[in-house]
Motif scaffolding. Structure first.
Motif, PDB file in Angstrom:
ATOM      1  N   LYS A  83       0.800  -1.223   0.000  1.00  0.00           N
ATOM      2  CA  LYS A  83       0.000   0.000   0.000  1.00  0.00           C
ATOM      3  C   LYS A  83       0.839   1.282   0.000  1.00  0.00           C
ATOM      4  N   PHE A  84       2.067   1.193   0.497  1.00  0.00           N
ATOM      5  CA  PHE A  84       2.910   2.373   0.681  1.00  0.00           C
ATOM      6  C   PHE A  84       4.312   2.101   0.139  1.00  0.00           C
ATOM      7  N   GLN A  85       5.068   3.171  -0.034  1.00  0.00           N
ATOM      8  CA  GLN A  85       6.512   3.033  -0.148  1.00  0.00           C
ATOM      9  C   GLN A  85       7.048   2.880   1.275  1.00  0.00           C
ATOM     10  N   VAL A  86       8.010   1.992   1.468  1.00  0.00           N
ATOM     11  CA  VAL A  86       8.555   1.743   2.801  1.00  0.00           C
ATOM     12  C   VAL A  86      10.057   2.007   2.785  1.00  0.00           C
ATOM     13  N   VAL A  87      10.510   2.794   3.742  1.00  0.00           N
ATOM     14  CA  VAL A  87      11.926   3.127   3.869  1.00  0.00           C
ATOM     15  C   VAL A  87      12.380   2.796   5.285  1.00  0.00           C
ATOM     16  N   ILE A  88      13.521   2.148   5.399  1.00  0.00           N
ATOM     17  CA  ILE A  88      14.124   1.913   6.707  1.00  0.00           C
ATOM     18  C   ILE A  88      15.083   3.070   6.984  1.00  0.00           C
ATOM     19  N   LEU A  89      14.770   3.858   8.001  1.00  0.00           N
ATOM     20  CA  LEU A  89      15.633   4.964   8.426  1.00  0.00           C
ATOM     21  C   LEU A  89      16.282   4.557   9.738  1.00  0.00           C
TER      22      LEU A  89
END
Length: 203
Positions: A83-89
């Motif tokens: 559903k979303f773009q996912v980024v690991i910060l």
């Protein structure tokens, strides 16, 4: 479009340095940003202890590789990616995170760099003094709405600029100081909270 920005250690994976401490018997190496909020101070302490005790990057990598993801983490990330773009910060380092990123299916990771000579960590390079905050501000400048979730002091900088921030797996000593931030102890409830705050995703 919306981006979900997730911390790594304590949020999706166990703490790598706690495993390093267990493997080496050096208790101080198990301290994290939950104990020492200043990440520069924390890394200086780690590098000093490693140098004094002959602990190498490969020892840290072995510790990371031996860890399993937190229960439900992979399913949680995969559902979000539908559903979303996912980024690991994360305030981890690429050389340390590699085996855990493999277990997560290689999501987009933004973190820091180590300076290594002959397998010895001699220094580190932060991408920005507040890299998590800077990343979200940059995403928002491009027109993205951003959600953020993490477990520790160094994640609060994300919550300050995200459209909505959430604690996940945060110790009470941290979450209780920030009652304005919703706090969850499981991925199902966090996922529902993210969906309920989305203006694009319908459940």
């Amino acid at each position: 479009m919306e981006i979900v920005c997730l911390d790594m250690e304590g949020t999706l994976t166990p703490e790598v340095w706690e495993r390093v401490a267990a493997n080496t018997g050096i208790k101080e190496l198990g301290k994290t940003t939950r104990d020492i909020p200043d990440y520069g101070e924390l890394m200086e302490m780690r590098i000093k202890i490693m140098s004094e005790n002959g602990i190498k990057l490969s020892n840290v990598q072995d510790a990371a590789a031996s860890l399993e993801l937190l229960p439900g983490a992979l399913s949680f990330v995969n559902k979000l990616r539908e559903k979303f773009q996912v980024v690991i910060l994360s305030d981890t380092f690429h050389d340390v995170a590699k085996p855990l990123m493999k277990k997560l299916g290689y999501p987009f990771l933004l973190c820091h760099n180590l300076k290594v000579i002959d397998d010895e960590i001699v220094s580190y390079e932060f991408r920005h003094p507040q890299a998590k905050k800077q990343a979200i501000e940059s995403f928002k400048s491009l027109g993205y709405r951003c959600f953020a979730a993490g477990d520790s002091h160094n994640d609060i900088q994300m919550f300050e600029v995200a459209d909505k921030g959430f604690f996940i797996n945060a110790p009470l000593k941290i979450s209780s100081k920030h009652p304005e931030i919703e706090s969850y102890d499981n991925y199902n409830d966090l996922e529902k909270a993210i969906y309920s705050n989305s203006i694009f995703v319908q459940t």
